[in-house]
Design a protein around this motif. Structure first.
Motif, PDB file in Angstrom:
ATOM      1  N   VAL A  13      -0.550   2.899 -16.501  1.00  9.01           N
ATOM      2  CA  VAL A  13      -0.634   3.940 -15.467  1.00  9.01           C
ATOM      3  C   VAL A  13      -0.161   5.275 -16.042  1.00  9.01           C
ATOM      4  CG1 VAL A  13       0.335   4.723 -13.260  1.00  9.01           C
ATOM      5  CG2 VAL A  13      -0.507   2.391 -13.489  1.00  9.01           C
ATOM      6  N   ASN A  14       0.872   5.247 -16.871  1.00  9.93           N
ATOM      7  CA  ASN A  14       1.354   6.478 -17.499  1.00  9.93           C
ATOM      8  C   ASN A  14       0.292   7.052 -18.441  1.00  9.93           C
ATOM      9  OD1 ASN A  14       3.334   8.474 -17.935  1.00  9.93           O
ATOM     10  ND2 ASN A  14       3.938   7.463 -19.846  1.00  9.93           N
ATOM     11  N   GLN A  15      -0.374   6.207 -19.218  1.00 12.62           N
ATOM     12  CA  GLN A  15      -1.448   6.672 -20.094  1.00 12.62           C
ATOM     13  C   GLN A  15      -2.601   7.252 -19.285  1.00 12.62           C
ATOM     14  OE1 GLN A  15      -2.307   3.120 -22.315  1.00 12.62           O
ATOM     15  NE2 GLN A  15      -0.674   3.508 -23.810  1.00 12.62           N
ATOM     16  N   LEU A  16      -2.906   6.636 -18.157  1.00 10.94           N
ATOM     17  CA  LEU A  16      -3.954   7.131 -17.270  1.00 10.94           C
ATOM     18  C   LEU A  16      -3.585   8.500 -16.705  1.00 10.94           C
ATOM     19  CD1 LEU A  16      -6.633   5.864 -16.313  1.00 10.94           C
ATOM     20  CD2 LEU A  16      -5.432   5.109 -14.279  1.00 10.94           C
ATOM     21  N   ARG A  17      -2.303   8.672 -16.365  1.00  9.55           N
ATOM     22  CA  ARG A  17      -1.823   9.958 -15.854  1.00  9.55           C
ATOM     23  C   ARG A  17      -1.982  11.058 -16.907  1.00  9.55           C
ATOM     24  NH1 ARG A  17       3.013  12.722 -16.077  1.00  9.55           N
ATOM     25  NH2 ARG A  17       3.970  11.012 -17.228  1.00  9.55           N
ATOM     26  N   HIS A  18      -1.654  10.751 -18.151  1.00  8.30           N
ATOM     27  CA  HIS A  18      -1.805  11.727 -19.232  1.00  8.30           C
ATOM     28  C   HIS A  18      -3.275  12.056 -19.478  1.00  8.30           C
ATOM     29  CE1 HIS A  18       2.340  12.167 -20.580  1.00  8.30           C
ATOM     30  NE2 HIS A  18       2.492  10.884 -20.260  1.00  8.30           N
ATOM     31  N   LYS A  19      -4.132  11.056 -19.387  1.00  8.70           N
ATOM     32  CA  LYS A  19      -5.570  11.275 -19.552  1.00  8.70           C
ATOM     33  C   LYS A  19      -6.090  12.229 -18.473  1.00  8.70           C
ATOM     34  CE  LYS A  19      -9.911   8.694 -19.371  1.00  8.70           C
ATOM     35  NZ  LYS A  19     -10.499   7.370 -19.161  1.00  8.70           N
ATOM     36  N   LEU A  20      -5.678  11.995 -17.224  1.00  9.80           N
ATOM     37  CA  LEU A  20      -6.085  12.861 -16.116  1.00  9.80           C
ATOM     38  C   LEU A  20      -5.536  14.267 -16.298  1.00  9.80           C
ATOM     39  CD1 LEU A  20      -7.391  13.227 -13.308  1.00  9.80           C
ATOM     40  CD2 LEU A  20      -5.231  12.421 -12.326  1.00  9.80           C
ATOM     41  N   ARG A  21      -4.266  14.370 -16.684  1.00 11.66           N
ATOM     42  CA  ARG A  21      -3.654  15.683 -16.901  1.00 11.66           C
ATOM     43  C   ARG A  21      -4.398  16.468 -17.980  1.00 11.66           C
ATOM     44  NH1 ARG A  21       1.471  15.479 -20.259  1.00 11.66           N
ATOM     45  NH2 ARG A  21      -0.213  15.168 -21.754  1.00 11.66           N
ATOM     46  N   ASP A  22      -4.695  15.825 -19.094  1.00 12.55           N
ATOM     47  CA  ASP A  22      -5.393  16.501 -20.188  1.00 12.55           C
ATOM     48  C   ASP A  22      -6.784  16.959 -19.776  1.00 12.55           C
ATOM     49  OD1 ASP A  22      -3.153  16.051 -21.736  1.00 12.55           O
ATOM     50  OD2 ASP A  22      -4.024  14.327 -22.805  1.00 12.55           O
ATOM     51  N   ARG A  23      -7.487  16.103 -19.020  1.00 12.79           N
ATOM     52  CA  ARG A  23      -8.839  16.459 -18.572  1.00 12.79           C
ATOM     53  C   ARG A  23      -8.818  17.660 -17.638  1.00 12.79           C
ATOM     54  NH1 ARG A  23     -12.473  13.253 -14.526  1.00 12.79           N
ATOM     55  NH2 ARG A  23     -10.407  12.575 -13.942  1.00 12.79           N
ATOM     56  N   VAL A  24      -7.893  17.656 -16.677  1.00 17.50           N
ATOM     57  CA  VAL A  24      -7.820  18.761 -15.713  1.00 17.50           C
ATOM     58  C   VAL A  24      -7.310  20.030 -16.390  1.00 17.50           C
ATOM     59  CG1 VAL A  24      -6.725  19.559 -13.581  1.00 17.50           C
ATOM     60  CG2 VAL A  24      -7.598  17.224 -13.733  1.00 17.50           C
ATOM     61  N   HIS A  55       0.842  -1.192   0.000  1.00 13.03           N
ATOM     62  CA  HIS A  55       0.000   0.000   0.000  1.00 13.03           C
ATOM     63  C   HIS A  55       0.879   1.245   0.000  1.00 13.03           C
ATOM     64  CE1 HIS A  55      -3.360   2.624   0.872  1.00 13.03           C
ATOM     65  NE2 HIS A  55      -2.643   3.156   1.851  1.00 13.03           N
ATOM     66  N   ARG A  56       0.548   2.206  -0.839  1.00 16.03           N
ATOM     67  CA  ARG A  56       1.254   3.482  -0.873  1.00 16.03           C
ATOM     68  C   ARG A  56       0.194   4.576  -0.825  1.00 16.03           C
ATOM     69  NH1 ARG A  56       2.226   7.856  -3.965  1.00 16.03           N
ATOM     70  NH2 ARG A  56       4.302   8.743  -3.984  1.00 16.03           N
ATOM     71  N   PRO A  57       0.096   5.299   0.282  1.00 15.45           N
ATOM     72  CA  PRO A  57      -0.898   6.365   0.370  1.00 15.45           C
ATOM     73  C   PRO A  57      -0.482   7.558  -0.491  1.00 15.45           C
ATOM     74  CG  PRO A  57       0.448   6.332   2.343  1.00 15.45           C
ATOM     75  CD  PRO A  57       0.860   5.147   1.517  1.00 15.45           C
ATOM     76  N   PRO A  58      -1.456   8.375  -0.917  1.00 17.18           N
ATOM     77  CA  PRO A  58      -1.098   9.556  -1.699  1.00 17.18           C
ATOM     78  C   PRO A  58      -0.349  10.568  -0.834  1.00 17.18           C
ATOM     79  CG  PRO A  58      -3.444   9.547  -1.224  1.00 17.18           C
ATOM     80  CD  PRO A  58      -2.892   8.250  -0.730  1.00 17.18           C
ATOM     81  N   ARG A  59       0.575  11.276  -1.439  1.00 20.23           N
ATOM     82  CA  ARG A  59       1.329  12.308  -0.720  1.00 20.23           C
ATOM     83  C   ARG A  59       0.458  13.557  -0.580  1.00 20.23           C
ATOM     84  NH1 ARG A  59       3.834   8.157   0.173  1.00 20.23           N
ATOM     85  NH2 ARG A  59       5.838   7.711  -0.753  1.00 20.23           N
ATOM     86  N   LYS A  60       0.697  14.325   0.434  1.00 16.13           N
ATOM     87  CA  LYS A  60      -0.072  15.539   0.667  1.00 16.13           C
ATOM     88  C   LYS A  60       0.625  16.720  -0.006  1.00 16.13           C
ATOM     89  CE  LYS A  60      -2.171  14.116   5.042  1.00 16.13           C
ATOM     90  NZ  LYS A  60      -2.419  12.799   4.658  1.00 16.13           N
ATOM     91  N   VAL A  61       0.447  16.788  -1.320  1.00 17.35           N
ATOM     92  CA  VAL A  61       1.051  17.867  -2.101  1.00 17.35           C
ATOM     93  C   VAL A  61      -0.012  18.464  -2.999  1.00 17.35           C
ATOM     94  CG1 VAL A  61       3.357  16.847  -2.113  1.00 17.35           C
ATOM     95  CG2 VAL A  61       1.759  16.279  -3.929  1.00 17.35           C
ATOM     96  N   ALA A  62       0.234  19.672  -3.448  1.00 15.86           N
ATOM     97  CA  ALA A  62      -0.660  20.294  -4.418  1.00 15.86           C
ATOM     98  C   ALA A  62      -0.364  19.705  -5.789  1.00 15.86           C
ATOM     99  CB  ALA A  62      -0.445  21.801  -4.425  1.00 15.86           C
ATOM    100  N   GLY A  63      -1.332  19.699  -6.652  1.00 14.86           N
ATOM    101  CA  GLY A  63      -1.107  19.193  -7.998  1.00 14.86           C
ATOM    102  C   GLY A  63      -1.344  17.710  -8.095  1.00 14.86           C
ATOM    103  N   PHE A  64      -0.367  16.966  -8.614  1.00 16.07           N
ATOM    104  CA  PHE A  64      -0.527  15.544  -8.913  1.00 16.07           C
ATOM    105  C   PHE A  64       0.047  14.661  -7.809  1.00 16.07           C
ATOM    106  CE2 PHE A  64       1.233  11.619 -10.626  1.00 16.07           C
ATOM    107  CZ  PHE A  64       0.096  11.066 -11.180  1.00 16.07           C
TER     108      PHE A  64
END
Length: 93
Positions: free
Chosen positions: A70-81, A15-24
């Motif tokens: 996962v990289n393709q998913l990251r690009h999809k999220l980036r483009d949408r936002v 398990h890797r929790p999300p980091r508490k940072v702004a952005g991604f």
């Protein structure tokens, strides 16, 4: 090539929790059996959190395929936002 299930059975996929940072940021959550869910998060200019998720079954995917998806998913999220941010700024796409 080593498959994801051999990595998971060795205790390397944890398990890797999300980091508490702004952005991604992202997290990895082991599921039932040997499945793993990757969750990617990104905030828009208004501070709204957007999420993309993908569950991987280790019997069907190799590590390089998981990384590619996962990289393709990251690009999809980036483009949408980014499209939403441009809309908020009044720039038409």
């Amino acid at each position: 090539m080593r498959e994801l299930h051999t990595l998971m059975s060795g205790g390397r996929i944890a398990h890797r929790p999300p980091r508490k940072v702004a952005g991604f940021t992202w997290s990895r959550v082991p599921g039932l059996g040997e499945s793993v869910t990757y969750r990617l998060f990104r905030r828009d200019l208004n501070g709204t959190l957007h999420v993309e998720m993908k569950r991987f079954d280790p019997a069907n995917f190799e590590r390089c395929q998981v990384a590619t998806e996962v990289n393709q998913l990251r690009h999809k999220l980036r483009d949408r936002v980014d499209a939403l941010d441009l809309k908020f700024l009044g720039v038409t796409v």
